[in-house]
Design a protein around this motif. Structure first.
Motif, PDB file in Angstrom:
ATOM      1  N   LYS A   1      50.715 -78.932 -28.256  1.00 38.53           N
ATOM      2  CA  LYS A   1      49.632 -78.841 -29.251  1.00 38.53           C
ATOM      3  C   LYS A   1      48.467 -79.735 -28.837  1.00 38.53           C
ATOM      4  O   LYS A   1      47.306 -79.320 -28.884  1.00 38.53           O
ATOM      5  CB  LYS A   1      50.120 -79.283 -30.639  1.00 38.53           C
ATOM      6  CG  LYS A   1      50.803 -78.229 -31.452  1.00 38.53           C
ATOM      7  CD  LYS A   1      51.107 -78.822 -32.830  1.00 38.53           C
ATOM      8  CE  LYS A   1      52.025 -77.953 -33.627  1.00 38.53           C
ATOM      9  NZ  LYS A   1      52.329 -78.544 -34.942  1.00 38.53           N
ATOM     10  N   ASN A   2      48.786 -80.965 -28.442  1.00 38.71           N
ATOM     11  CA  ASN A   2      47.741 -81.901 -28.006  1.00 38.71           C
ATOM     12  C   ASN A   2      47.061 -81.409 -26.735  1.00 38.71           C
ATOM     13  O   ASN A   2      45.839 -81.500 -26.602  1.00 38.71           O
ATOM     14  CB  ASN A   2      48.314 -83.302 -27.790  1.00 38.71           C
ATOM     15  CG  ASN A   2      48.454 -84.058 -29.080  1.00 38.71           C
ATOM     16  OD1 ASN A   2      47.701 -83.851 -30.020  1.00 38.71           O
ATOM     17  ND2 ASN A   2      49.438 -84.939 -29.143  1.00 38.71           N
ATOM     18  N   ARG A   3      47.849 -80.896 -25.828  1.00 39.84           N
ATOM     19  CA  ARG A   3      47.284 -80.418 -24.561  1.00 39.84           C
ATOM     20  C   ARG A   3      46.350 -79.234 -24.795  1.00 39.84           C
ATOM     21  O   ARG A   3      45.271 -79.172 -24.198  1.00 39.84           O
ATOM     22  CB  ARG A   3      48.423 -80.044 -23.614  1.00 39.84           C
ATOM     23  CG  ARG A   3      47.975 -79.833 -22.207  1.00 39.84           C
ATOM     24  CD  ARG A   3      49.130 -79.804 -21.253  1.00 39.84           C
ATOM     25  NE  ARG A   3      48.688 -79.337 -19.950  1.00 39.84           N
ATOM     26  CZ  ARG A   3      49.486 -79.173 -18.918  1.00 39.84           C
ATOM     27  NH1 ARG A   3      50.763 -79.479 -19.017  1.00 39.84           N
ATOM     28  NH2 ARG A   3      49.013 -78.737 -17.769  1.00 39.84           N
ATOM     29  N   THR A   4      46.736 -78.315 -25.663  1.00 42.10           N
ATOM     30  CA  THR A   4      45.868 -77.161 -25.934  1.00 42.10           C
ATOM     31  C   THR A   4      44.622 -77.583 -26.716  1.00 42.10           C
ATOM     32  O   THR A   4      43.555 -77.000 -26.545  1.00 42.10           O
ATOM     33  CB  THR A   4      46.618 -76.036 -26.675  1.00 42.10           C
ATOM     34  OG1 THR A   4      47.168 -76.529 -27.891  1.00 42.10           O
ATOM     35  CG2 THR A   4      47.723 -75.436 -25.799  1.00 42.10           C
ATOM     36  N   LYS A   5      44.751 -78.607 -27.557  1.00 34.42           N
ATOM     37  CA  LYS A   5      43.570 -79.114 -28.270  1.00 34.42           C
ATOM     38  C   LYS A   5      42.590 -79.734 -27.274  1.00 34.42           C
ATOM     39  O   LYS A   5      41.386 -79.485 -27.338  1.00 34.42           O
ATOM     40  CB  LYS A   5      43.968 -80.133 -29.337  1.00 34.42           C
ATOM     41  CG  LYS A   5      42.751 -80.684 -30.095  1.00 34.42           C
ATOM     42  CD  LYS A   5      43.125 -81.572 -31.254  1.00 34.42           C
ATOM     43  CE  LYS A   5      43.731 -82.851 -30.769  1.00 34.42           C
ATOM     44  NZ  LYS A   5      44.005 -83.820 -31.842  1.00 34.42           N
ATOM     45  N   HIS A   6      43.106 -80.516 -26.341  1.00 36.21           N
ATOM     46  CA  HIS A   6      42.243 -81.128 -25.326  1.00 36.21           C
ATOM     47  C   HIS A   6      41.605 -80.050 -24.435  1.00 36.21           C
ATOM     48  O   HIS A   6      40.449 -80.198 -24.012  1.00 36.21           O
ATOM     49  CB  HIS A   6      43.003 -82.147 -24.491  1.00 36.21           C
ATOM     50  CG  HIS A   6      43.316 -83.398 -25.258  1.00 36.21           C
ATOM     51  ND1 HIS A   6      42.353 -84.306 -25.638  1.00 36.21           N
ATOM     52  CD2 HIS A   6      44.480 -83.872 -25.750  1.00 36.21           C
ATOM     53  CE1 HIS A   6      42.906 -85.284 -26.322  1.00 36.21           C
ATOM     54  NE2 HIS A   6      44.206 -85.042 -26.413  1.00 36.21           N
ATOM     55  N   TYR A   7      42.349 -78.992 -24.187  1.00 37.51           N
ATOM     56  CA  TYR A   7      41.798 -77.867 -23.428  1.00 37.51           C
ATOM     57  C   TYR A   7      40.629 -77.248 -24.196  1.00 37.51           C
ATOM     58  O   TYR A   7      39.575 -76.971 -23.621  1.00 37.51           O
ATOM     59  CB  TYR A   7      42.893 -76.835 -23.160  1.00 37.51           C
ATOM     60  CG  TYR A   7      42.446 -75.660 -22.339  1.00 37.51           C
ATOM     61  CD1 TYR A   7      42.043 -75.815 -21.009  1.00 37.51           C
ATOM     62  CD2 TYR A   7      42.447 -74.380 -22.874  1.00 37.51           C
ATOM     63  CE1 TYR A   7      41.651 -74.731 -20.253  1.00 37.51           C
ATOM     64  CE2 TYR A   7      42.057 -73.284 -22.115  1.00 37.51           C
ATOM     65  CZ  TYR A   7      41.658 -73.465 -20.807  1.00 37.51           C
ATOM     66  OH  TYR A   7      41.271 -72.386 -20.058  1.00 37.51           O
ATOM     67  N   SER A   8      40.801 -77.070 -25.493  1.00 37.91           N
ATOM     68  CA  SER A   8      39.717 -76.539 -26.330  1.00 37.91           C
ATOM     69  C   SER A   8      38.482 -77.434 -26.248  1.00 37.91           C
ATOM     70  O   SER A   8      37.351 -76.947 -26.123  1.00 37.91           O
ATOM     71  CB  SER A   8      40.164 -76.423 -27.793  1.00 37.91           C
ATOM     72  OG  SER A   8      41.186 -75.467 -27.924  1.00 37.91           O
ATOM     73  N   LEU A   9      38.703 -78.735 -26.306  1.00 39.45           N
ATOM     74  CA  LEU A   9      37.585 -79.672 -26.212  1.00 39.45           C
ATOM     75  C   LEU A   9      36.906 -79.606 -24.848  1.00 39.45           C
ATOM     76  O   LEU A   9      35.670 -79.686 -24.750  1.00 39.45           O
ATOM     77  CB  LEU A   9      38.060 -81.099 -26.511  1.00 39.45           C
ATOM     78  CG  LEU A   9      38.461 -81.347 -27.969  1.00 39.45           C
ATOM     79  CD1 LEU A   9      39.184 -82.674 -28.103  1.00 39.45           C
ATOM     80  CD2 LEU A   9      37.237 -81.298 -28.874  1.00 39.45           C
ATOM     81  N   SER A  10      37.698 -79.416 -23.788  1.00 44.23           N
ATOM     82  CA  SER A  10      37.099 -79.317 -22.453  1.00 44.23           C
ATOM     83  C   SER A  10      36.279 -78.034 -22.323  1.00 44.23           C
ATOM     84  O   SER A  10      35.240 -78.025 -21.658  1.00 44.23           O
ATOM     85  CB  SER A  10      38.163 -79.406 -21.354  1.00 44.23           C
ATOM     86  OG  SER A  10      38.980 -78.272 -21.321  1.00 44.23           O
ATOM     87  N   ILE A  11      36.717 -76.971 -22.983  1.00 44.39           N
ATOM     88  CA  ILE A  11      35.950 -75.721 -22.980  1.00 44.39           C
ATOM     89  C   ILE A  11      34.628 -75.937 -23.719  1.00 44.39           C
ATOM     90  O   ILE A  11      33.562 -75.521 -23.248  1.00 44.39           O
ATOM     91  CB  ILE A  11      36.757 -74.572 -23.629  1.00 44.39           C
ATOM     92  CG1 ILE A  11      37.957 -74.187 -22.753  1.00 44.39           C
ATOM     93  CG2 ILE A  11      35.869 -73.359 -23.909  1.00 44.39           C
ATOM     94  CD1 ILE A  11      37.619 -73.584 -21.407  1.00 44.39           C
TER      95      ILE A  11
END
Length: 117
Positions: A7-17
């Motif tokens: 969940k945290n990793r996908t949230k950080h991915y969203s932020l990087s996008i």
């Protein structure tokens, strides 16, 4: 990797996008791509959260396939951004690498659950 870590990793991915989108030039074409990648890239994390609430293996599979579809679409838009040279290669490559790793995790999870049923 636990579901919380993912969940945290996908949230950080969203932020990087989102960070990547904010670096795009402002042209008619890049605005379209920015909109598309912002939608698909942030959808990965949002839809993964729905996967974590799945009440059955069938529901898990259905929701995870949506996550996989969004992740793959995001990789497509990253390839377009890279080939258009809109953002420095290293920045795009870093986000693409994370997206590719997440996609591999999602594929593996889907295969594991599908093999159970």
């Amino acid at each position: 990797m636990t579901s919380e870590e993912l969940k945290n990793r996908t949230k950080h991915y969203s932020l990087s996008i989102i960070n990547l989108v904010e670096k795009l030039p402002i042209t008619a074409a890049s605005k379209i791509v920015a909109y598309q990648i912002a939608k698909s890239g942030t959808s990965v994390g949002a839809n993964y959260r729905a996967v974590c609430r799945a009440r059955s293996d069938k529901e898990f599979i259905a929701k995870m396939e949506i996550v996989l579809e969004e992740a793959d679409e995001t990789l497509f838009w990253l390839e377009i951004i890279k080939e258009k040279n809109w953002i420095e290669k290293a920045t795009v490559d870093s986000v693409w690498k994370e997206g590719n790793e997440l996609t591999a995790i999602f594929v593996s999870s889907l295969k594991t659950v599908k093999s159970k049923i």
